[in-house]
Write an enzyme that holds these catalytic residues in place. Structure first.
Site, mmCIF file in Angstrom:
data_model
loop_
_atom_site.group_PDB
_atom_site.id
_atom_site.type_symbol
_atom_site.label_atom_id
_atom_site.label_comp_id
_atom_site.label_asym_id
_atom_site.label_seq_id
_atom_site.Cartn_x
_atom_site.Cartn_y
_atom_site.Cartn_z
ATOM 1 C CB ALA A 174 -0.910 -0.010 1.220
ATOM 2 C CG ASN A 175 -0.060 4.634 -1.723
ATOM 3 O OD1 ASN A 175 -0.861 5.398 -1.193
ATOM 4 N ND2 ASN A 175 -0.311 4.020 -2.875
ATOM 5 N NE ARG A 176 4.846 6.918 4.679
ATOM 6 C CZ ARG A 176 4.987 6.137 5.744
ATOM 7 N NH1 ARG A 176 3.990 5.994 6.590
ATOM 8 N NH2 ARG A 176 6.119 5.502 5.959
#
Ligand code: C5P
Length: 403
Positions: A211-213
Site C-alpha cells: 500500500a502507500n500513505r
C-alpha cells in the site's frame, strides 16, 4: 421562490402524458411563473389548445407558418423571450428531432433556435425509452446541455405495460425546473465526473498487502467540490479511513485493476480527475493462503508485475472525457516530470505536488500544488486540501462555461 417572475416556454408534444401538463401549468403559475405554451399537432390530439390557453392565460402557439403569430411574436423571439424552455411531455419523436437538429414544426424550430436552458420530461412506452436509438439521442442531447427529469418507472397510462417511460409528476418537474433555473450557482449541473481517490491495496496473500500513505483526503475533497457545483460525481475510492462524501456516488475498491474497471464503468463522463495513488506494481501471483514463516527456510521474494495505468487508459480511451486531469506526486523535478506526464498520459492538466517527506503533504490536510497545462504553469499557495479542491472545481467549471 426561484420561479417567481420567471418566463417558462412550455412545449407540449403528443403523448397521453399531456393531460398532466395541464396540472403542470397550474403548479408553475402558482409559484409566480408565467407560462407560454407551444403545442405540437400531436399534443392537440390529446388535449385542447383551449384548455391549455385557459390555464396558462396566454395565447397557445401551434403553427410555424401562422401569419398572425409570426407577426406578433415570431418563432425566434419565442425561442429567446423566456428563462427556461420546458418540454413536457417530450416524446421519443421530438427528442429524436432535437438530437438531429430537425426543424419542421414550431416546437422543433424553437428548440433549434433557442439559446435558453432546456429541460425535458420524456414520456413514452418503456420499449421506446429502452431502444438504442432513443438512448443514443438522449446521450447526444445531454452532451448538448439538455437536462432531463424522469422518466419514472411504473405502470403506463395507456396500457398495463410497466417499466420506465412514465412522465415525471408535475411537482417533480417543477422542482427540476427550479433547479435548472438555479444553475448559475451550479455551473457543472448536468455534467458527469469520475474521480479516483485513496491508495490501492495490492494483496501479497489474504492478510498482507502492498500500500502507500495516501489518505484519500484530496480526492474526496475534489469529489465533494465538484458535486457542490452540481456535477453528477462517481468517486472510485481505494481503502481509506475517512467517510464517504455526501451527494456523491461512491464505489469502494481495493486493487488497481478493480479501480480501473470501476472507472471505465463510469464512462461516458465529461470530467475525469484521477487523484488516487495507484500502486504501480502488484504481486504477480498473490498467494491464496497466508505465506508461512518456517524457521531456517529462505525468506520469500515477491515478483512484481505492472498495474494498469488508469489515467493513461482514460486519457487515450475512445470515450475520453472532455477534461482529463491527473495528479503527480513527485519528490524531485516536480514541474519537468509533470509536463512529461501530461503528454504520456493524454491528460489536459496535471496537478503536481512535492510529496518529499519534509512537506508532510502525503496523508496531511494541506497541499501546495502547481497546475500544469499544455500552455501554462501556475503555482498555487499552500492551502487546505478542501481549498485546493474548491479552486480546482472552479477551474473545471470554467472549461464548461457556455460560450
Ligand atoms: O505515473 P504516476 O503514478 O506518477 O502518475 C500519477 C497520476 O496517474 C495520478 O493522477 C494517478 O491517479 C494516475 N495513475 C493511475 N494509474 C496508475 C498510476 C497512476 O491512474 N497505475
Amino acid at each position: 421562490m426561484v420561479l417567481a417572475g420567471k418566463r417558462i416556454l412550455l412545449i407540449i408534444s403528443g403523448g397521453i402524458a399531456a393531460y398532466k401538463s395541464l396540472d403542470l401549468i397550474r403548479r408553475l403559475r402558482e409559484r409566480g411563473a408565467s407560462v407560454r405554451p407551444i403545442m405540437t399537432s400531436g399534443a392537440q390530439q390529446f388535449i385542447t389548445p383551449l384548455a391549455v390557453g385557459a390555464l396558462a392565460a396566454d395565447h397557445v402557439f401551434t403553427d410555424l407558418f401562422s401569419r398572425q403569430d409570426e407577426q406578433d411574436v415570431g418563432h425566434i423571439r419565442l425561442a429567446r423571450d423566456c428563462d427556461l424552455v420546458l418540454i413536457a411531455p417530450a416524446t421519443a419523436d421530438l427528442l429524436a428531432k432535437m438530437a438531429n437538429g430537425l426543424a419542421d414544426d414550431l416546437a422543433s424550430t424553437v428548440l433549434l433556435a433557442t439559446d435558453r436552458p432546456v429541460l425535458a420530461a420524456p414520456a413514452m412506452n418503456p420499449k421506446m425509452w429502452a431502444h438504442p436509438a432513443t438512448k443514443r439521442n438522449i446521450e447526444t442531447l445531454r452532451g448538448d446541455g439538455i437536462r432531463f427529469v424522469g422518466p419514472m418507472s411504473g405502470e403506463m397510462a395507456e396500457s398495463k405495460e410497466a417499466g420506465t417511460g412514465r412522465m415525471a409528476e408535475p411537482l417533480e418537474i417543477v422542482a427540476a425546473a427550479e433547479m435548472r433555473l438555479d444553475d448559475g450557482a451550479r455551473p457543472l449541473a448536468g455534467r458527469k465526473a469520475v474521480v479516483t481517490s485513496g491508495p490501492t491495496h495490492e494483496p501479497i496473500d489474504p492478510v498482507r498487502y502492498i500500500a502507500n500513505r495516501s489518505s484519500g483526503r484530496q480526492g474526496h475533497a475534489i469529489a465533494s467540490a465538484l458535486a457542490a457545483l452540481g456535477a453528477d460525481v462517481t468517486l472510485v475510492s481505494g481503502p481509506v479511513s475517512i467517510p464517504d462524501p455526501m451527494g456523491v456516488h461512491v464505489v469502494h475498491v481495493e486493487r488497481a485493476e478493480e479501480m480501473r474497471d470501476a472507472v471505465l464503468c463510469a464512462l461516458p463522463a465529461d470530467i475525469a480527475v484521477m487523484v488516487a495513488a495507484v500502486a504501480d506494481w502488484r504481486v504477480a501471483s498473490a498467494a491464496d493462503q497466508k505465506i508461512k514463516k518456517h524457521p531456517g527456510e529462505s525468506i520469500p521474494t515477491l515478483a512484481l508485475t505492472e498495474n494498469p495505468d488508469i489515467l493513461k487508459t482514460v486519457g487515450h480511451h475512445t470515450q475520453r472525457p472532455k477534461l482529463v486531469i491527473g495528479f503527480a506526486a513527485e519528490t524531485q523535478d516536480v514541474e519537468a516530470n509533470a509536463k512529461a506526464k501530461l503528454e504520456r498520459k493524454g491528460a489536459d492538466m496535471i496537478v503536481a505536488n512535492d510529496v518529499s517527506p519534509a512537506t508532510g503533504i502525503m496523508g496531511g490536510t494541506r497541499n501546495s500544488v502547481k497546475i500544469i497545462r499544455h500552455d501554462a504553469v501556475e503555482q498555487w499557495p499552500d492551502l487546505e486540501k478542501d481549498e485546493v479542491a474548491a479552486r480546482l472545481a472552479n477551474l473545471i467549471a470554467e472549461q464548461f462555461k457556455p460560450e
